[in-house]
Design a protein around this motif. Structure first.
Motif, PDB file in Angstrom:
ATOM      1  N   LEU A  49      15.421  32.127  27.841  1.00 32.64           N
ATOM      2  CA  LEU A  49      14.598  32.804  26.832  1.00 32.64           C
ATOM      3  C   LEU A  49      13.386  33.486  27.475  1.00 32.64           C
ATOM      4  CD1 LEU A  49      14.658  30.119  23.996  1.00 32.64           C
ATOM      5  CD2 LEU A  49      15.901  32.292  24.068  1.00 32.64           C
ATOM      6  N   LEU A  50      12.815  32.831  28.483  1.00 34.63           N
ATOM      7  CA  LEU A  50      11.676  33.442  29.186  1.00 34.63           C
ATOM      8  C   LEU A  50      12.117  34.708  29.919  1.00 34.63           C
ATOM      9  CD1 LEU A  50       9.955  30.253  30.686  1.00 34.63           C
ATOM     10  CD2 LEU A  50       9.370  31.493  28.592  1.00 34.63           C
ATOM     11  N   VAL A  51      13.320  34.666  30.497  1.00 35.50           N
ATOM     12  CA  VAL A  51      13.840  35.865  31.171  1.00 35.50           C
ATOM     13  C   VAL A  51      14.051  36.988  30.166  1.00 35.50           C
ATOM     14  CG1 VAL A  51      15.768  36.816  32.488  1.00 35.50           C
ATOM     15  CG2 VAL A  51      14.902  34.531  33.025  1.00 35.50           C
ATOM     16  N   TRP A  52      14.643  36.644  29.005  1.00 36.15           N
ATOM     17  CA  TRP A  52      14.827  37.667  27.969  1.00 36.15           C
ATOM     18  C   TRP A  52      13.479  38.238  27.521  1.00 36.15           C
ATOM     19  CZ3 TRP A  52      18.746  40.466  27.093  1.00 36.15           C
ATOM     20  CH2 TRP A  52      20.048  39.981  27.179  1.00 36.15           C
ATOM     21  N   GLY A  53      12.458  37.371  27.448  1.00 37.27           N
ATOM     22  CA  GLY A  53      11.131  37.856  27.077  1.00 37.27           C
ATOM     23  C   GLY A  53      10.599  38.848  28.093  1.00 37.27           C
ATOM     24  N   ALA A  54      10.799  38.549  29.384  1.00 36.48           N
ATOM     25  CA  ALA A  54      10.358  39.465  30.436  1.00 36.48           C
ATOM     26  C   ALA A  54      11.131  40.780  30.372  1.00 36.48           C
ATOM     27  CB  ALA A  54      10.534  38.808  31.805  1.00 36.48           C
ATOM     28  N   LEU A  55      12.450  40.686  30.116  1.00 35.80           N
ATOM     29  CA  LEU A  55      13.260  41.902  29.999  1.00 35.80           C
ATOM     30  C   LEU A  55      12.823  42.745  28.803  1.00 35.80           C
ATOM     31  CD1 LEU A  55      16.836  40.505  30.786  1.00 35.80           C
ATOM     32  CD2 LEU A  55      15.365  41.879  32.285  1.00 35.80           C
ATOM     33  N   THR A  56      12.441  42.063  27.728  1.00 35.15           N
ATOM     34  CA  THR A  56      11.961  42.782  26.550  1.00 35.15           C
ATOM     35  C   THR A  56      10.664  43.517  26.869  1.00 35.15           C
ATOM     36  OG1 THR A  56      12.972  41.142  25.078  1.00 35.15           O
ATOM     37  CG2 THR A  56      11.246  42.527  24.145  1.00 35.15           C
ATOM     38  N   LEU A 132      11.578  39.874  16.558  1.00 33.72           N
ATOM     39  CA  LEU A 132      10.410  39.231  17.159  1.00 33.72           C
ATOM     40  C   LEU A 132       9.123  40.066  17.042  1.00 33.72           C
ATOM     41  CD1 LEU A 132      10.051  36.455  18.505  1.00 33.72           C
ATOM     42  CD2 LEU A 132      10.074  37.615  20.714  1.00 33.72           C
ATOM     43  N   PRO A 133       9.164  41.395  17.269  1.00 32.59           N
ATOM     44  CA  PRO A 133       7.926  42.172  17.145  1.00 32.59           C
ATOM     45  C   PRO A 133       7.300  42.090  15.755  1.00 32.59           C
ATOM     46  CG  PRO A 133       9.578  43.421  18.331  1.00 32.59           C
ATOM     47  CD  PRO A 133      10.271  42.214  17.788  1.00 32.59           C
ATOM     48  N   THR A 134       8.133  41.918  14.720  1.00 33.98           N
ATOM     49  CA  THR A 134       7.590  41.832  13.359  1.00 33.98           C
ATOM     50  C   THR A 134       6.866  40.508  13.122  1.00 33.98           C
ATOM     51  OG1 THR A 134       9.580  40.848  12.375  1.00 33.98           O
ATOM     52  CG2 THR A 134       9.519  43.239  12.574  1.00 33.98           C
ATOM     53  N   ALA A 142      -0.094  43.809  21.318  1.00 39.33           N
ATOM     54  CA  ALA A 142       1.349  43.595  21.159  1.00 39.33           C
ATOM     55  C   ALA A 142       1.935  42.758  22.294  1.00 39.33           C
ATOM     56  CB  ALA A 142       2.065  44.948  21.073  1.00 39.33           C
ATOM     57  N   ALA A 143       1.535  43.066  23.542  1.00 34.49           N
ATOM     58  CA  ALA A 143       2.085  42.345  24.689  1.00 34.49           C
ATOM     59  C   ALA A 143       1.725  40.864  24.633  1.00 34.49           C
ATOM     60  CB  ALA A 143       1.577  42.960  25.985  1.00 34.49           C
ATOM     61  N   TRP A 144       0.476  40.558  24.277  1.00 37.49           N
ATOM     62  CA  TRP A 144       0.049  39.157  24.201  1.00 37.49           C
ATOM     63  C   TRP A 144       0.774  38.437  23.069  1.00 37.49           C
ATOM     64  CZ3 TRP A 144      -2.526  36.371  27.641  1.00 37.49           C
ATOM     65  CH2 TRP A 144      -3.307  37.045  28.602  1.00 37.49           C
ATOM     66  N   GLY A 145       0.887  39.100  21.927  1.00 40.32           N
ATOM     67  CA  GLY A 145       1.564  38.487  20.795  1.00 40.32           C
ATOM     68  C   GLY A 145       3.011  38.164  21.104  1.00 40.32           C
ATOM     69  N   MET A 146       3.707  39.110  21.736  1.00 39.27           N
ATOM     70  CA  MET A 146       5.111  38.879  22.096  1.00 39.27           C
ATOM     71  C   MET A 146       5.240  37.760  23.114  1.00 39.27           C
ATOM     72  SD  MET A 146       7.422  40.787  20.563  1.00 39.27           S
ATOM     73  CE  MET A 146       8.750  40.969  21.755  1.00 39.27           C
ATOM     74  N   ALA A 147       4.331  37.748  24.094  1.00 42.69           N
ATOM     75  CA  ALA A 147       4.386  36.708  25.125  1.00 42.69           C
ATOM     76  C   ALA A 147       4.209  35.320  24.506  1.00 42.69           C
ATOM     77  CB  ALA A 147       3.312  36.956  26.179  1.00 42.69           C
ATOM     78  N   LEU A 148       3.266  35.189  23.588  1.00 42.78           N
ATOM     79  CA  LEU A 148       3.044  33.902  22.932  1.00 42.78           C
ATOM     80  C   LEU A 148       4.258  33.475  22.110  1.00 42.78           C
ATOM     81  CD1 LEU A 148      -0.682  34.241  21.772  1.00 42.78           C
ATOM     82  CD2 LEU A 148       0.226  32.745  23.554  1.00 42.78           C
ATOM     83  N   LEU A 149       4.887  34.443  21.430  1.00 42.20           N
ATOM     84  CA  LEU A 149       6.065  34.118  20.625  1.00 42.20           C
ATOM     85  C   LEU A 149       7.238  33.679  21.502  1.00 42.20           C
ATOM     86  CD1 LEU A 149       5.997  36.919  17.887  1.00 42.20           C
ATOM     87  CD2 LEU A 149       5.501  34.483  17.591  1.00 42.20           C
ATOM     88  N   VAL A 150       7.413  34.345  22.634  1.00 40.90           N
ATOM     89  CA  VAL A 150       8.497  33.965  23.549  1.00 40.90           C
ATOM     90  C   VAL A 150       8.260  32.561  24.087  1.00 40.90           C
ATOM     91  CG1 VAL A 150       9.569  34.468  25.775  1.00 40.90           C
ATOM     92  CG2 VAL A 150       9.121  36.323  24.168  1.00 40.90           C
ATOM     93  N   LEU A 151       7.021  32.267  24.487  1.00 39.72           N
ATOM     94  CA  LEU A 151       6.691  30.922  24.974  1.00 39.72           C
ATOM     95  C   LEU A 151       6.915  29.888  23.879  1.00 39.72           C
ATOM     96  CD1 LEU A 151       3.428  31.644  27.010  1.00 39.72           C
ATOM     97  CD2 LEU A 151       5.648  30.971  27.929  1.00 39.72           C
ATOM     98  N   HIS A 153       8.997  30.155  21.307  1.00 39.22           N
ATOM     99  CA  HIS A 153      10.447  30.024  21.091  1.00 39.22           C
ATOM    100  C   HIS A 153      11.077  29.155  22.173  1.00 39.22           C
ATOM    101  CE1 HIS A 153      14.573  32.117  20.444  1.00 39.22           C
ATOM    102  NE2 HIS A 153      14.496  30.966  19.821  1.00 39.22           N
ATOM    103  N   SER A 154      10.662  29.369  23.412  1.00 39.71           N
ATOM    104  CA  SER A 154      11.189  28.575  24.518  1.00 39.71           C
ATOM    105  C   SER A 154      10.809  27.108  24.369  1.00 39.71           C
ATOM    106  CB  SER A 154      10.667  29.126  25.850  1.00 39.71           C
ATOM    107  OG  SER A 154      11.174  28.396  26.940  1.00 39.71           O
ATOM    108  N   ALA A 155       9.553  26.849  23.973  1.00 40.33           N
ATOM    109  CA  ALA A 155       9.088  25.470  23.807  1.00 40.33           C
ATOM    110  C   ALA A 155       9.823  24.782  22.656  1.00 40.33           C
ATOM    111  CB  ALA A 155       7.585  25.450  23.558  1.00 40.33           C
ATOM    112  N   LEU A 156      10.012  25.487  21.546  1.00 41.70           N
ATOM    113  CA  LEU A 156      10.737  24.917  20.410  1.00 41.70           C
ATOM    114  C   LEU A 156      12.181  24.596  20.790  1.00 41.70           C
ATOM    115  CD1 LEU A 156       9.476  27.173  17.459  1.00 41.70           C
ATOM    116  CD2 LEU A 156       9.000  24.739  17.789  1.00 41.70           C
ATOM    117  N   THR A 157      12.793  25.515  21.543  1.00 42.64           N
ATOM    118  CA  THR A 157      14.179  25.312  21.971  1.00 42.64           C
ATOM    119  C   THR A 157      14.290  24.090  22.870  1.00 42.64           C
ATOM    120  OG1 THR A 157      14.684  27.673  21.802  1.00 42.64           O
ATOM    121  CG2 THR A 157      16.112  26.348  23.224  1.00 42.64           C
ATOM    122  N   LEU A 158      13.365  23.975  23.823  1.00 38.85           N
ATOM    123  CA  LEU A 158      13.389  22.843  24.746  1.00 38.85           C
ATOM    124  C   LEU A 158      13.155  21.536  23.991  1.00 38.85           C
ATOM    125  CD1 LEU A 158      13.702  22.127  27.715  1.00 38.85           C
ATOM    126  CD2 LEU A 158      11.227  22.381  27.976  1.00 38.85           C
ATOM    127  N   ALA A 159      12.212  21.542  23.033  1.00 38.08           N
ATOM    128  CA  ALA A 159      11.921  20.329  22.268  1.00 38.08           C
ATOM    129  C   ALA A 159      13.110  19.930  21.392  1.00 38.08           C
ATOM    130  CB  ALA A 159      10.678  20.541  21.407  1.00 38.08           C
TER     131      ALA A 159
END
Length: 204
Positions: A49-56, A132-134, A142-151, A153-159
């Motif tokens: 998910l973090l990789v997808w966030g970077a690709l996005t 995700l952008p919405t 925008a970049a900070w908001g997306m980065a926080l959402l990706v993190l 999402h990754s944390a929720l998935t791992l938990a």
């Protein structure tokens, strides 16, 4: 802003807990090699998910989502990988019934297995570029908001997957029963193949 974050967490949480290929891959690894390998598989999925966030952020995910040919290619690769995992699970069905959970019947790096399963899911690209952008809070860049959402999402998935693995570990005595473990292994293989077919035949 708090209301916006609550809505974002709700949407991400719902998407995380809905059963899908990630959970099937983790289940397969837990049955094959025990909770330790399953947790590492979950870590690979969260890393994907973090990789997808970077690709996005780099705009590559948007290109994939907008290109029918590229999307089809990744979709077929992902479908093939899921079918491969499912077929291998069914192929080893007899052996895994007779071997205790955690006896090392898994093969390959569990982290790479989780990472590959997630990276070969093109629907993540569509989700990250479309929905995700919405969910990003308008008060932040925008970049900070997306980065926080990706993190997030990754944390929720791992938990979520980590909690699921712990439940499987607590059910260890039951899973040790040959019939129970054999049935779960068979169902997991069939489910993985089923998800592969769904991914391959999905229109978008």
């Amino acid at each position: 802003m708090l209301t916006h974050w609550a809505a974002a967490i709700g949407v991400l949480g719902l998407l995380t807990v809905v059963p899908g290929p990630d959970m099937a891959v983790v289940t397969r690894r837990a049955l094959a090699a025990g909770p330790g390998d399953a947790l590492r598989t979950a870590g690979g999925i969260a890393s994907g998910l973090l990789v997808w966030g970077a690709l996005t952020a780099a705009g590559l995910a948007a290109v994939l989502a907008a290109s029918p040919g590229a999307y089809l290619g990744v979709r077929l690769l992902g479908a093939g990988y899921l079918v491969f995992l499912g077929a291998r699970t069914l192929w080893r069905h007899r052996r895994t019934v007779a071997v205790p959970v955690g006896a090392g019947t898994g093969s390959g790096s569990p982290w790479r297995t989780g990472l590959a399963a997630n990276l070969l899911n093109p629907k993540i690209a569509v989700f990250y570029t479309g929905l995700l952008p919405t969910l990003a809070p308008p008060q932040l860049p925008a970049a900070w908001g997306m980065a926080l959402l990706v993190l997030l999402h990754s944390a929720l998935t791992l938990a979520w997957l980590g909690g699921y693995v712990l439940l499987l570990a607590k059910a260890g005595p039951v899973l040790q029963r040959p019939r129970v473990r054999g049935a779960l292994t068979w169902v997991t293989g069939v489910v993985l193949i089923g998800f592969g077919v769904v991914v391959a035949t999905s229109a978008g």
